[in-house]
Enzyme design. Sequence first.
Site, PDB file in Angstrom:
ATOM      1  N   SER A 209       0.829  -1.212   0.000  1.00  0.00           N
ATOM      2  CA  SER A 209       0.000   0.000   0.000  1.00  0.00           C
ATOM      3  C   SER A 209       0.864   1.263   0.000  1.00  0.00           C
ATOM      4  O   SER A 209       2.001   1.243   0.496  1.00  0.00           O
ATOM      5  CB  SER A 209      -0.880  -0.009   1.249  1.00  0.00           C
ATOM      6  OG  SER A 209      -0.052  -0.081   2.391  1.00  0.00           O
ATOM      7  N   PRO A 210       0.336   2.371  -0.493  1.00  0.00           N
ATOM      8  CA  PRO A 210       1.097   3.626  -0.463  1.00  0.00           C
ATOM      9  C   PRO A 210       1.491   4.030   0.958  1.00  0.00           C
ATOM     10  O   PRO A 210       2.588   4.549   1.173  1.00  0.00           O
ATOM     11  CB  PRO A 210       0.125   4.641  -1.093  1.00  0.00           C
ATOM     12  CG  PRO A 210      -0.751   3.810  -1.973  1.00  0.00           C
ATOM     13  CD  PRO A 210      -0.909   2.490  -1.271  1.00  0.00           C
ATOM     14  N   VAL A 212       2.227   2.129   3.626  1.00  0.00           N
ATOM     15  CA  VAL A 212       3.398   1.365   4.095  1.00  0.00           C
ATOM     16  C   VAL A 212       4.604   1.670   3.197  1.00  0.00           C
ATOM     17  O   VAL A 212       5.744   1.677   3.668  1.00  0.00           O
ATOM     18  CB  VAL A 212       3.086  -0.156   4.181  1.00  0.00           C
ATOM     19  CG1 VAL A 212       4.311  -0.929   4.644  1.00  0.00           C
ATOM     20  CG2 VAL A 212       1.927  -0.413   5.134  1.00  0.00           C
ATOM     21  N   GLY A 213       4.346   1.986   1.934  1.00  0.00           N
ATOM     22  CA  GLY A 213       5.434   2.391   1.027  1.00  0.00           C
ATOM     23  C   GLY A 213       6.220   3.566   1.602  1.00  0.00           C
ATOM     24  O   GLY A 213       7.449   3.610   1.520  1.00  0.00           O
ATOM     25  N   GLU A 230       6.207  -0.650  -5.509  1.00  0.00           N
ATOM     26  CA  GLU A 230       5.071  -1.039  -6.369  1.00  0.00           C
ATOM     27  C   GLU A 230       3.829  -0.870  -5.509  1.00  0.00           C
ATOM     28  O   GLU A 230       3.526  -1.721  -4.674  1.00  0.00           O
ATOM     29  CB  GLU A 230       5.239  -2.495  -6.834  1.00  0.00           C
ATOM     30  CG  GLU A 230       6.474  -2.751  -7.684  1.00  0.00           C
ATOM     31  CD  GLU A 230       6.327  -2.295  -9.133  1.00  0.00           C
ATOM     32  OE1 GLU A 230       5.216  -1.886  -9.530  1.00  0.00           O
ATOM     33  OE2 GLU A 230       7.325  -2.324  -9.867  1.00  0.00           O
ATOM     34  N   CYS A 264      -4.079  -4.988  -7.613  1.00  0.00           N
ATOM     35  CA  CYS A 264      -3.609  -3.591  -7.608  1.00  0.00           C
ATOM     36  C   CYS A 264      -4.014  -2.846  -8.866  1.00  0.00           C
ATOM     37  O   CYS A 264      -4.273  -1.648  -8.830  1.00  0.00           O
ATOM     38  CB  CYS A 264      -2.106  -3.543  -7.436  1.00  0.00           C
ATOM     39  SG  CYS A 264      -1.220  -4.460  -8.703  1.00  0.00           S
TER      40      CYS A 264
HETATM   41  P1  NAD Z   1       0.552  -3.629   2.953  1.00  0.00           P
HETATM   42  O1  NAD Z   1       1.263  -2.394   2.570  1.00  0.00           O
HETATM   43  O2  NAD Z   1      -0.316  -3.596   4.152  1.00  0.00           O
HETATM   44  O3  NAD Z   1       1.601  -4.828   3.208  1.00  0.00           O
HETATM   45  C1  NAD Z   1       2.655  -5.133   2.319  1.00  0.00           C
HETATM   46  C2  NAD Z   1       3.837  -5.710   3.101  1.00  0.00           C
HETATM   47  O4  NAD Z   1       4.278  -4.756   4.045  1.00  0.00           O
HETATM   48  C3  NAD Z   1       3.492  -6.972   3.883  1.00  0.00           C
HETATM   49  O5  NAD Z   1       4.566  -7.884   3.762  1.00  0.00           O
HETATM   50  C4  NAD Z   1       3.343  -6.484   5.318  1.00  0.00           C
HETATM   51  O6  NAD Z   1       3.716  -7.451   6.274  1.00  0.00           O
HETATM   52  C5  NAD Z   1       4.300  -5.310   5.373  1.00  0.00           C
HETATM   53  N1  NAD Z   1       3.858  -4.262   6.306  1.00  0.00           N
HETATM   54  C6  NAD Z   1       2.589  -3.935   6.652  1.00  0.00           C
HETATM   55  N2  NAD Z   1       2.587  -2.907   7.526  1.00  0.00           N
HETATM   56  C7  NAD Z   1       3.886  -2.577   7.730  1.00  0.00           C
HETATM   57  C8  NAD Z   1       4.538  -1.591   8.526  1.00  0.00           C
HETATM   58  N3  NAD Z   1       3.849  -0.739   9.282  1.00  0.00           N
HETATM   59  N4  NAD Z   1       5.889  -1.535   8.486  1.00  0.00           N
HETATM   60  C9  NAD Z   1       6.598  -2.371   7.717  1.00  0.00           C
HETATM   61  N5  NAD Z   1       6.037  -3.331   6.947  1.00  0.00           N
HETATM   62  C10 NAD Z   1       4.695  -3.441   6.959  1.00  0.00           C
HETATM   63  O7  NAD Z   1      -0.267  -4.071   1.660  1.00  0.00           O
HETATM   64  P2  NAD Z   1      -1.305  -5.259   1.512  1.00  0.00           P
HETATM   65  O8  NAD Z   1      -2.543  -4.945   2.273  1.00  0.00           O
HETATM   66  O9  NAD Z   1      -0.625  -6.555   1.785  1.00  0.00           O
HETATM   67  O10 NAD Z   1      -1.610  -5.181  -0.063  1.00  0.00           O
HETATM   68  C11 NAD Z   1      -2.560  -4.327  -0.626  1.00  0.00           C
HETATM   69  C12 NAD Z   1      -1.936  -3.089  -1.235  1.00  0.00           C
HETATM   70  O11 NAD Z   1      -0.861  -3.435  -2.093  1.00  0.00           O
HETATM   71  C13 NAD Z   1      -2.922  -2.337  -2.116  1.00  0.00           C
HETATM   72  O12 NAD Z   1      -2.745  -0.959  -1.952  1.00  0.00           O
HETATM   73  C14 NAD Z   1      -2.518  -2.745  -3.524  1.00  0.00           C
HETATM   74  O13 NAD Z   1      -2.913  -1.837  -4.527  1.00  0.00           O
HETATM   75  C15 NAD Z   1      -1.039  -2.849  -3.384  1.00  0.00           C
HETATM   76  N6  NAD Z   1      -0.467  -3.729  -4.400  1.00  0.00           N
HETATM   77  C16 NAD Z   1       0.340  -3.195  -5.363  1.00  0.00           C
HETATM   78  C17 NAD Z   1       0.846  -4.008  -6.366  1.00  0.00           C
HETATM   79  C18 NAD Z   1       1.721  -3.467  -7.466  1.00  0.00           C
HETATM   80  O14 NAD Z   1       2.365  -4.266  -8.139  1.00  0.00           O
HETATM   81  N7  NAD Z   1       1.773  -2.168  -7.691  1.00  0.00           N
HETATM   82  C19 NAD Z   1       0.541  -5.364  -6.373  1.00  0.00           C
HETATM   83  C20 NAD Z   1      -0.281  -5.868  -5.360  1.00  0.00           C
HETATM   84  C21 NAD Z   1      -0.778  -5.045  -4.375  1.00  0.00           C
END
Ligand code: NAD
Length: 492
Positions: A209-210, A212-213, A230, A264
């Site tokens: 997600s943006p 956590v990004g 991503e 996504c």
């Molecule tokens: P997320 O950001 O919650 O989690 C992604 C990863 O980050 C996981 O491994 C998780 O354990 C870790 N994480 C979560 N919180 C964290 C924190 N506070 N500190 C450090 N690491 C942390 O995302 P999600 O819910 O797993 O996935 C959904 C999101 O991902 C949506 O926004 C979707 O659009 C996006 N996504 C993007 C792509 C792409 O290729 N652009 C592909 C799939 C999903």
Amino acid sequence: MNATPPQEPLADDRSPAESDPRHIRAVFDGHRETALRWRYSTAKERIVRIKRLRDAMMTKRDALYDAFSCDLRKPAAEVEASELLPVMDEMRHAIGRIKSWMKPHKVHPTATMLGTSGWVQYQPRGRVLIMAPWNYPLNLCLGPLVSALAAGNTAIVKPSEMAPSVSALLTGIISETFPRSEVAVFEGGLPTAQALLDLPFDHIFFTGSPSVGKIVMTAAARHLTSVTLELGGKSPTIVGQTADIRLAAETLMWGKFLNDGQTCVAPDHVYVHDSVKQDFIAECLKVLRARYGETPNGRKQTPDLTHVVNRRHAHRIAALLADATERGARILIGGDVDITDNYVAPTLMDRVPADAKIMEEEIFGPLLPILDFSQLDQVIADINARPKPLALYLWSRDRQEIDQVMGQTTSGGACINHCMMQFAHGGLPFGGVNTSGIGNAHGHYGFRTFSHERAVLRSSPLMLVKMFYPPYTKSRSRIIRRVVDMLRLPML
Ligand code: NAD
């Protein structure tokens, strides 16, 4: 096939010993020696690594069906089409091209560099971290891993804690293929992610997600580690006046409801021209009923629809639905929710007010708002007023309209008369722009993402650089001035 209901996310790590930062640091330190050795690994060695990974993955095919059923109730055909197929395609593409990707790229000398030769040397970045989300838990771990291996890196992979059955299998696949000093996996939640983000990796490839990004980028900044992000967002779709309505309905209903909308690059909401809106809705309803069932109960029971990943997300999506209907949105099909079963029916709705939450947040579930328009300019202004999306889709047969939309909007990628296929094309870069991501994945772009592009210049006696050395006599200064003036001349 295992049909255990999807599990809730783990509050914490599976094994405290595994997530102990000292243990994680020791594994990371162990990658150093491998990374130095792999700096000069050959194409042949890299291909062998990818082939071993491929074979290990394919021996787990049936187990993967069960794991996906357990985590997401994902149909086996969707496991094949959206998890195994893209990874196999990435592997095949890399295996066939690593040798040419690795070749130094020669560059022509510019005017002031006459007499030199220059090239770009592709070096592995070194030790990389790959962090993945839960929605395509195999594809989004192994796809980037293939690019990392193609470029000669060691890797630590951190799958999502929200798809625990697939993550456990993935750990098995990777640990059967590689010693931990080459590629390691750390399952687990926040403590594991934080311990990993404390380490000075040479590159972090994050998918998620943006919000956590931003955390990942902030952590990377402490070590000046480069990042690929991503991310996600709301990907708009336009169905224009000249669109092939049947094609638009067929492909959009696939793109939206594949993986239950938890994609996504799924079309988030759709703008349909007034003149074709009723036909478009009629076609969409026909397609949905034919694919998932004629009745609400039939659609609930269908084995062909993935479910929402867990109760938290089912509640989140149900809340978006409730907020929209309370503000006046009309449900065209669907709308039923069974939280205990992680089920939200495939739902189409129109008359969605602009201030509804569903028009603010990434939906990431099986709800599709249909908005109507009469002026394309308004749609373009609406898209440009929002964060830059990961994808944009347009159905149109009007060249001028296509040029206008492509020219006046931006997004990570785009499709004309299709959706999501820009992800599947191994020759295209896959990535977002600003809030939807930074950097690219897939094929040659993925290889370059995981490579350091080292600039190399070989001098020759012909190089005229000596005239720039002090002492700056009058004549030498005049020559330098002339060189600068000469650069006004156009290139031949
Ligand atoms: P997320 O950001 O919650 O989690 C992604 C990863 O980050 C996981 O491994 C998780 O354990 C870790 N994480 C979560 N919180 C964290 C924190 N506070 N500190 C450090 N690491 C942390 O995302 P999600 O819910 O797993 O996935 C959904 C999101 O991902 C949506 O926004 C979707 O659009 C996006 N996504 C993007 C792509 C792409 O290729 N652009 C592909 C799939 C999903």
